[in-house]
Design an enzyme around this catalytic site. Structure first.
Site, PDB file in Angstrom:
ATOM      1  CE  LYS B  80      32.209  28.353  -8.301  1.00  0.00           C
ATOM      2  NZ  LYS B  80      33.919  27.922  -7.587  1.00  0.00           N
ATOM      3  CB  SER B 155      34.737  25.094 -10.476  1.00  0.00           C
ATOM      4  OG  SER B 155      34.971  25.727  -9.125  1.00  0.00           O
ATOM      5  CB  SER B 179      37.366  26.699  -7.756  1.00  0.00           C
ATOM      6  OG  SER B 179      37.767  25.402  -8.192  1.00  0.00           O
TER       7      SER B 179
END
Lengths: 98, 506, 502
Positions: B80, B155, B179
């Protein structure tokens, strides 16, 4: 009833160093008012005698020994600087002494 | 020959160990897949083919030399974009950090590199991890491989989409209020948030320091456990890191045994308010666990209903301070205010922060600044921290009655892109079931429970365990996964439509 | 803007006739730890710009702080030395405000939970009396970077076109020591302020936690001053004069602010709560930044750090490492050495207490030790623009030299010659005396012969002495010493001369 006025949003935004445009202020102020009204709901729960919790785990005294570790080189430190001069970060003029 | 990208990480690892395939082949297969489908999915913000292949060659050489190798050596992974990677851009999905290349690696990245895991690239996310859909990414949303018109959650939607679209067998996510778990739920993948302090936060661009936790995004519970073991464990660079060995997560995932375990259904985060198809798959899953020897109890956590409000005070407050460093002085975007000659540092900061941050980030920074400001602290931040104590107490009481707690991961299946983009409150409600774990610091895992009858989209099942007992959720997750695989005859992702490969210009 | 016409000031005596000054002193001390407060970067002063930084102290995204264990111990020792209570449990907090020299735009500090609180420091004043300054708190925090202002005329902040920032100093551990309002000092307020900072400096030096160099900024003082009408209860509005960086300036700045406040108040005006800047050259303060919304620091507990809870055993172990308080030590040594108040003050001003103590311990008499260190050696150091510590003269050498004089082997002038040799690196005093052949002539016959010869050669002078002008003997002594090539005991020569002439 509004809990957070447009003026207050503008004031807080400056405290947070964000120069909102008028259009943004119009857009965000209403949404923020709605959000503040929602989060104010935490006040409904009786918690006067409840201790606040700022850490998920009850750790204490996490320290490191006073031993020097390698630093970045000045080139590495300055590599992402928007501007630099004399091996220092160049920043716009500063208005007030701290 | 089998398509390498369809294998789980554990399966790739087995073939690497048997020298049936090389890490370079496994890495190249995923790079090819990315080239073929990422134009549609947009899971990646940056692909590092060269670096990944170099690491793959090194992993193959290690193995050829007979050097010590780990369980996942040579298995490629996506990271990420909120995690600092030396030499690769790290933007956290923000215009503010466009082009920022960190001079250091996050601890978990150091561990991935040490384990010989090629890093394919950096995955898309909501800006600074604020959001539940990736629509707040400054670089455009990611798309759900199940339906490209829908979000892959957020997210960490880039990581979940990459894994669901077979662009990577493994990915790193971060979970501040769900997330990792909510994107896993809406993409039919597995996501685990370890106990707070279980994985070092050093090098994760902080959203809310007391809530953030990095963890695995995978297609199987075992893969998640294997990755957890690589990245977990004490780090002296993170003061909030737990000084204890990683719980026996891999062993628990392999054993997949729930015999005699007490499974607690949390009344407040299931049933009413949850999409019927999501609720139905949840109830079936509970029954499968009972069939495998678990006992079901209902527990009540009355203060969970206040969790969302407390969360949306604590997170913005900490974030407002964590994001103050983005001021255009040392790195990141610098713009001057319009029409001002020779602007001051103060003016440049304010103009840069207006230009560099998106709406959601501004909303939360302003909210947090307000909640911490003089005269409001006690009513907002202070009170939220007290509610946090009550939520932790609810957990403690619930874990007296049950070994693990379960719930649907998200109230609905994946929603349409654009559906909630300008309705922040509706977006926030997605996190209702995942947030309590972050507030209390306990671990949580989401795994697929099937697809909803009404829309054919994947649904998620969440398992929560007591702090530092992460292995319990892996054991329960793996047991449920085994039961579901047996029932379905294959993984849920087999039900997802094929993505059409196309030439893309990136 | 600070460029304004001079403020009106009232003469000090007039100001004090109407008002009581109240002070609050905030002293920041940079700890002498090897590394910064929250990262392993070196703290060495004077390094090339931005060579002592890392992701943590540069505030790079993702970096996290970890507390320096030695800094915590130093903070506890400072707290104990200031007679404070030590918190059983305390936290760091973030003080949020934007400033380019602060990498994270918050300072990691302590807010409502300082590590040490409720103490005092007894301060000696010039008249020999003692004034007790109450300490409110001592807390841990981190320093900021340093800015260089470019453009404009003076290199000062105002009028500069841009600034250049070096973050080497960012993150160096600071202890902020805050007094309670200092009341009742009256006209001695400026002196109390100076004496307090001076006593604090001595204490920190004795603790060996900081090099306390005000001129290098490792110790900095902010002085809050307010006035209230004599006898009134309610405190007046205060101003905070920042970064007063010498002991003398502390006294002058406080005095100036008292006079300025008094002029404003007498003129019917009111004091604006603001920061002020002290200017050494003009001896005046100028207006800085008024208290404003920007002072809404939005403190909250630092979530990246865990609480500090000094264990009782640790605190007691650290208590055992405290040096004797400087004031008590001074009194003890003065009594032991038999120095007068004036002599003791000279020794203190020369910073020679420690070295005299060592010299006495090495066998010298207290009087001789004082004479050598604050006399001959200090004079030589002054003349050469050096410090006595630059000479390779040890307390043991001085004691040895004193022994050679005491035993009669050397006279004072010979001892000074020996000192030349020691400073020149020729070895110990005994070795130098041996090598240079310096030794008082012990043969009375030679001396008596010289005395007789000198009397014979100087009949006029000899007659003056016989006539009762005893002081004239000095000239004859000089002649005798010359004849003896300096290697005689002048006292004995005088004795023999007087024996023969009276």
């Amino acid at each position: 009833m509004s809990t957070l006025s447009r003026d207050e949003v503008a004031h807080v935004a400056m405290l947070a160093r964000i120069q909102l445009t008028d259009a943004e202020l119009d857009h965000l102020a209403g949404q923020l008012d709605q959000i503040v009204e929602f989060v104010a709901g935490v006040g409904e729960i009786a918690a006067d005698d409840i201790p606040p919790m700022s850490h998920p785990l009850p750790l204490t005294n996490v320290t490191r020994p006073d031993e020097v570790r390698p630093s970045l080189t000045a080139d590495q430190a300055l590599a992402n600087a928007p501007a630099s001069e004399l091996q220092r970060f160049e920043v716009p003029r500063i208005l007030d002494e701290d | 020959m089998t398509d390498i990208t369809r294998l789980t990480a554990a399966e790739i690892a087995d073939r690497l160990a048997a020298q049936e395939i090389s890490s370079v082949e496994a890495t190249q297969a995923h790079l090819d897949r990315i080239a073929a489908v990422d134009g549609d999915v947009h899971a990646f913000l940056h692909v590092d083919a060269e670096g990944a292949l170099a690491a793959a060659r090194e992993a193959d050489e290690r193995r050829a030399r007979g050097d010590h190798v780990g369980a996942l050596t040579g298995v490629p992974i996506a990271v990420k974009d909120v995690v600092a990677t030396q030499g690769q851009p790290t933007t956290a999905g923000s215009r503010m950090l466009e082009g920022w290349v960190p001079p250091y690696d996050a601890t978990l990245v150091t561990r991935l590199r040490a384990a010989g895991m090629p890093i394919l690239g950096k995955t898309n996310m909501d800006e600074f991890a604020m959001g539940s859909s990736t629509e707040h990414s400054a670089y455009g949303p990611s798309h759900n491989p199940w339906d490209l018109e829908r979000t892959p959650g957020g997210s960490g939607g880039g990581s979940s989409a990459a894994v669901a679209a077979f662009e990577a067998p493994l990915a790193i996510g971060t979970d501040t209020g769900g997330s990792i778990r909510q994107p896993a739920a809406v993409t039919g993948t597995v996501g685990a948030k370890p106990t707070y302090g279980g994985v070092s936060r050093y090098g994760l661009i902080a959203l809310a320091s007391s809530l953030d936790q990095a963890g695995p995004c995978t297609r199987s519970v075992l893969d998640a456990a294997l990755l957890h073991e690589v990245i977990g464990g004490h780090d002296p660079m993170d003061s909030t890191s737990i000084e204890a060995p990683v719980p026996p997560v891999v062993e628990a995932a392999r054993r997949a045994d729930v015999t005699g375990m007490r499974i607690g259904i949390v009344k407040e985060i299931s049933g009413e308010g949850f999409q019927p198809g999501v609720q139905r798959r949840f109830e079936e899953s509970v029954q499968l666990l009972v069939d495998r020897g678990a006992e079901v109890v209902e527990v009540s956590c009355p203060t969970f209903s206040q969790g969302l409000a407390a969360y949306y005070l604590i997170l913005p407050s900490e974030a407002s301070s964590n994001l103050a460093k983005f001021d255009a002085m040392r790195y990141g975007l610098r713009v001057g205010p319009q029409g001002v000659e020779s602007p001051s540092a103060e003016q440049v900061m304010a103009a840069s922060r207006d230009a560099g941050f998106g709406d959601e980030v501004k909303r939360r920074i302003i909210l947090g600044t307000y909640a911490l400001s003089s005269g409001y602290y006690d009513a907002y931040y202070g009170q939220a921290q007290k509610v946090r104590t009550l939520i932790a107490r609810d957990f403690a009481a619930a874990f007296e009655k049950a070994d693990v707690l379960v719930s649907p991961t998200a109230p609905t299946t994946a929603f349409r892109l654009g559906e909630k983009i300008d309705d922040p409150m509706a977006m926030y409600l997605n996190d209702i079931a995942t947030i309590p774990a972050n507030l209390a610091g306990v671990p949580g895992l989401s795994l697929p429970s099937g697809v909803a009858d009404e829309d054919g989209l994947p649904t998620g099942f969440q398992v929560l365990a007591p702090a530092t007992q992460d292995h319990l959720m892996y054991g329960v997750g793996a047991a449920l996964e085994a039961a579901l695989l047996e029932k379905w005859g294959g993984p849920v992702l087999a039900k997802a439509p094929e993505l059409t490969a196309k030439e893309t210009v990136r | 803007m600070s460029v304004t016409t001079a403020d009106a000031v009232l003469p000090y005596d007039e100001a004090l006739a109407t008002y009581d000054p109240v002070m609050g002193l905030e002293v920041h001390v940079e700890l002498g730890t090897a590394t910064k407060m929250f990262c392993g970067c070196s703290t060495t002063f004077g390094a090339d710009p931005n060579t002592q930084t890392c992701p943590v102290c540069l505030g790079l995204p993702g970096a996290l702080p970890v507390v320096n264990a030695t800094a915590v111990e130093s903070a506890v020792r400072i707290g104990l030395a200031l007679n404070c209570q030590i918190a059983q449990w305390c936290r760091f907090a973030r003080k949020n405000y934007f400033y380019p020299d602060m990498p994270k735009n918050f300072q990691t500090s302590q807010y409502d939970e300082p590590i040490a609180f409720e103490g005092y420091l007894d301060v000696d004043l010039d008249d020999g009396s003692t004034f007790r300054v109450e300490i409110e708190r001592a807390h841990m925090e981190e320093d900021t970077g340093k800015s260089l202002h470019v453009g404009g005329s003076t290199g000062r902040i105002h009028g500069a076109e841009y600034s250049l920032v070096d973050y080497n100093r960012a993150g160096i551990p600071l202890i902020e020591i805050v007094t309670k309002p200092i009341l009742g000092a009256g006209e001695r307020a400026p002196e109390v302020a100076r004496a307090y900072v001076s006593a604090l400096r001595d204490l920190l030096k004795a603790l060996d936690v900081s090099d306390v160099k005000m001129e290098q900024g490792s110790m900095r003082c902010d002085a809050n001053v307010s006035l209230k009408p004599r006898g009134a209860e309610k405190l007046g509005t205060r101003t905070e004069t920042k970064n007063v960086n010498s002991l003398r300036s502390v006294e002058r700045a406080v005095r100036y602010e008292i006079c300025r406040h008094a002029a404003v108040l007498n003129g019917g005006g009111s004091i604006l709560q603001e920061t002020r800047h002290w200017h050494e050259d003009t001896g005046a303060t100028t207006s800085g930044r008024p208290k404003s919304d920007a002072d809404d620091y939005r403190y909250f507990p630092e979530p990246d750090l865990v609480p500090v809870a000094p264990a009782h055993e640790l605190v007691e172990r650290l208590r055992g490492t405290l040096p004797e308080p400087p004031a008590e030590r001074r009194k003890r040594l003065q009594a032991a050495w038999g120095y007068s108040d004036l002599e003791m003050r000279d020794v203190m001003n020369a910073g020679a207490v420690g070295i005299i103590e060592e010299t006495v311990a090495a066998g010298a008499s207290p009087a001789a030790a004082r004479k050598w260190w604050t006399g001959e050696l200090a004079r030589r150091a002054n003349a050469e623009g050096k410090s006595v510590s630059d000479f390779n003269v040890t307390p043991a050498y001085v004691a040895e030299l004193d022994g050679l004089v005491g035993s009669g082997r050397l006279n004072d002038s010979m001892a000074r010659q020996v000192l030349d040799g020691v400073i020149a690196g020729e070895g110990s005093p005994t070795a130098v005396a041996d090598a240079r052949g310096l030794e008082l002539v012990q043969d009375d016959g030679a001396l008596e012969a010289a005395v007789d010869q000198v009397i014979a050669a100087n009949p006029d002078v000899a007659q003056k002495v016989r006539d009762g002008k005893v002081q004239a003997v000095g000239a004859l002594i000089g002649q005798v010493m010359k004849a003896m090539k300096g290697q005689a005991d002048a006292g004995k020569a005088r004795e023999l001369l007087l024996q023969r002439l009276t």
